[in-house]
Scaffold this active site. Structure first.
Site, PDB file in Angstrom:
ATOM      1  N   LYS A   1       6.573  -1.901   1.866  1.00  0.00           N
ATOM      2  CA  LYS A   1       5.373  -1.323   2.509  1.00  0.00           C
ATOM      3  C   LYS A   1       4.199  -2.282   2.317  1.00  0.00           C
ATOM      4  O   LYS A   1       3.303  -2.066   1.502  1.00  0.00           O
ATOM      5  CB  LYS A   1       5.075   0.070   1.945  1.00  0.00           C
ATOM      6  CG  LYS A   1       4.131   0.882   2.827  1.00  0.00           C
ATOM      7  CD  LYS A   1       4.133   2.340   2.440  1.00  0.00           C
ATOM      8  CE  LYS A   1       3.017   3.127   3.092  1.00  0.00           C
ATOM      9  NZ  LYS A   1       3.123   3.282   4.540  1.00  0.00           N
TER      10      LYS A   1
ATOM     11  N   TYR B   1       0.829  -1.209   0.000  1.00  0.00           N
ATOM     12  CA  TYR B   1       0.000   0.000   0.000  1.00  0.00           C
ATOM     13  C   TYR B   1       0.857   1.250   0.000  1.00  0.00           C
ATOM     14  O   TYR B   1       2.077   1.186   0.204  1.00  0.00           O
ATOM     15  CB  TYR B   1      -0.966  -0.003   1.202  1.00  0.00           C
ATOM     16  CG  TYR B   1      -0.343   0.339   2.538  1.00  0.00           C
ATOM     17  CD1 TYR B   1       0.576  -0.502   3.155  1.00  0.00           C
ATOM     18  CD2 TYR B   1      -0.684   1.515   3.201  1.00  0.00           C
ATOM     19  CE1 TYR B   1       1.137  -0.177   4.380  1.00  0.00           C
ATOM     20  CE2 TYR B   1      -0.126   1.843   4.434  1.00  0.00           C
ATOM     21  CZ  TYR B   1       0.781   0.987   5.016  1.00  0.00           C
ATOM     22  OH  TYR B   1       1.342   1.313   6.222  1.00  0.00           O
TER      23      TYR B   1
ATOM     24  N   GLU C   1      12.226   2.069  14.159  1.00  0.00           N
ATOM     25  CA  GLU C   1      11.312   3.139  13.748  1.00  0.00           C
ATOM     26  C   GLU C   1      10.029   3.034  14.561  1.00  0.00           C
ATOM     27  O   GLU C   1       9.862   2.109  15.351  1.00  0.00           O
ATOM     28  CB  GLU C   1      11.002   3.027  12.251  1.00  0.00           C
ATOM     29  CG  GLU C   1      10.333   1.718  11.891  1.00  0.00           C
ATOM     30  CD  GLU C   1      10.027   1.552  10.408  1.00  0.00           C
ATOM     31  OE1 GLU C   1       9.904   2.558   9.689  1.00  0.00           O
ATOM     32  OE2 GLU C   1       9.867   0.395   9.981  1.00  0.00           O
TER      33      GLU C   1
ATOM     34  N   LEU D   1      11.036   1.211   7.047  1.00  0.00           N
ATOM     35  CA  LEU D   1      10.439   1.711   5.812  1.00  0.00           C
ATOM     36  C   LEU D   1      11.105   3.053   5.504  1.00  0.00           C
ATOM     37  O   LEU D   1      11.209   3.915   6.391  1.00  0.00           O
ATOM     38  CB  LEU D   1       8.932   1.924   6.004  1.00  0.00           C
ATOM     39  CG  LEU D   1       8.239   2.360   4.719  1.00  0.00           C
ATOM     40  CD1 LEU D   1       8.087   1.175   3.775  1.00  0.00           C
ATOM     41  CD2 LEU D   1       6.885   2.968   5.008  1.00  0.00           C
TER      42      LEU D   1
HETATM   43  N1  PLP Z   1       7.588   3.626   9.038  1.00  0.00           N
HETATM   44  C1  PLP Z   1       6.484   2.881   8.956  1.00  0.00           C
HETATM   45  C2  PLP Z   1       6.480   1.517   9.566  1.00  0.00           C
HETATM   46  C3  PLP Z   1       5.329   3.378   8.327  1.00  0.00           C
HETATM   47  O1  PLP Z   1       4.222   2.624   8.252  1.00  0.00           O
HETATM   48  C4  PLP Z   1       5.356   4.688   7.784  1.00  0.00           C
HETATM   49  C5  PLP Z   1       4.180   5.245   7.126  1.00  0.00           C
HETATM   50  O2  PLP Z   1       3.161   4.639   7.002  1.00  0.00           O
HETATM   51  C6  PLP Z   1       6.536   5.435   7.892  1.00  0.00           C
HETATM   52  C7  PLP Z   1       7.634   4.875   8.514  1.00  0.00           C
HETATM   53  C8  PLP Z   1       6.607   6.828   7.342  1.00  0.00           C
HETATM   54  O3  PLP Z   1       6.608   6.790   5.922  1.00  0.00           O
HETATM   55  P1  PLP Z   1       6.059   8.020   5.081  1.00  0.00           P
HETATM   56  O4  PLP Z   1       6.885   9.195   5.464  1.00  0.00           O
HETATM   57  O5  PLP Z   1       6.282   7.598   3.657  1.00  0.00           O
HETATM   58  O6  PLP Z   1       4.624   8.188   5.435  1.00  0.00           O
END
Ligand code: PLP
Length: 293
Positions: free
Chosen positions: A147, A33, A181, A206
């Site tokens: 993701k 997603y 994270e 991610l």
């Molecule tokens: N880390 C995880 C596990 C996430 O699910 C997300 C966003 O959904 C992020 C980091 C942040 O990513 P982004 O800046 O692309 O929203």
């Protein structure tokens, strides 16, 4: 106004939007997603999200269902039909519908679902006072760079944070005590020496699109140094500042990690200035897209 969802080629009223019971996303969490911010009707960092979406699909060998122009058209149509000015688009793609069998089906078609929703501006108290995070063991798999819709550990972690009165849970690698994270955000600190630190985008996290945008902002800003390396919970608790980034939270200051106050317990100047710079980045993109339309 009734919401509209896009489901496999059709725009349908949100309450009626549904996927097949044998969709592999439902059966196996076999899908990926993206979440894209909409600001003043413009899609923020669309290209970065498209690159990451294609990478996630490719890593899992899920067929890309359409080219970027078609996807761009549907995203804008979903935004338009839902009259979203400031909000979010959710795109989900799964390996499709097939009789239940763990191995890949021979010829399933990638399922595509898209929704959009309006969002309210961030809570001013959160930005004024800062957020709390808790730390929890990272119990996820070894490909957190993909993701995937398989988010159960993230849901459990976020719920634990909620029950502790915290905004987020920082997941910790049990092998070395470093923060990987948040459950839906990337983790950052500012050291006492003024260095901005975030983990490098390896398989443990991610690679947030907001993370990338913020790194670019820091690289352009005079006087701010950054380094991509892991940091421990202890280091974070002793940092001058901490913050998190994501498409939904932008840049949000953190003032407490478990029971430790970060710095003086107030949002720090680096987090504040990066949030402002990120909002400018969004406004600029909206202006560019408005000018191009
Ligand atoms: N880390 C995880 C596990 C996430 O699910 C997300 C966003 O959904 C992020 C980091 C942040 O990513 P982004 O800046 O692309 O929203």
């Amino acid at each position: 106004m009734s919401r509209i969802a896009y489901v496999n080629g059709q725009y349908v009223p949100h309450p009626e939007a549904a996927v097949h019971v044998e969709d592999r996303g439902y059966q196996f969490a076999d899908g990926v997603y993206e979440v894209i911010a909409v600001a003043r009707g413009a899609l923020i960092d669309e290209e970065g999200h498209m690159i990451r979406l294609e990478r996630s699909l490719d890593e899992l060998r899920i067929a890309r269902p359409m080219g970027r122009p078609a996807l761009a058209h549907i995203m804008r149509e979903v935004v338009r039909r839902n009259r979203v000015v400031d909000g979010l688009i959710y795109i989900q793609m799964t390996r499709g519908v097939a009789p239940r069998d763990h191995a890949f089906p021979a010829n399933a078609e990638t399922s595509v679902v898209m929704t959009a929703k309006r969002t309210k501006p961030a809570n001013p108290a959160l930005l004024r006072d800062g957020a709390k995070v808790i730390t929890i063991p990272d119990i996820r798999w070894e490909r957190c760079d993909i993701k995937t819709v398989s988010l159960l550990p993230n849901c459990l972690g976020k719920q634990q944070a909620r029950e502790a009165g915290a905004l987020e849970a920082w997941q910790v690698d049990a092998r070395d005590g470093t923060v990987t994270e948040g459950t839906s955000t990337n983790a950052w600190i500012v050291t006492k020496e003024g260095e901005v630190v975030t983990r490098k985008a390896d398989h443990a996290i991610l690679n947030g699109i907001t993370r990338i945008a913020v790194l670019e902002i820091i690289a352009r800003q005079q006087g701010l140094k950054f380094v991509e390396r892991p940091f421990t919970v202890e280091e974070a608790k002793n940092a001058r500042e901490a913050f998190l980034t994501s498409t939904t939270a932008f840049v949000t200051p953190i003032v407490r990690i478990d029971d430790a106050l970060v710095g003086d317990g107030k949002p720090g100047p680096v987090a504040k200035s990066l949030r402002e710079a990120y909002l400018v980045h969004m406004t600029e993109q909206a202006a560019e897209q408005g000018a191009a339309a």
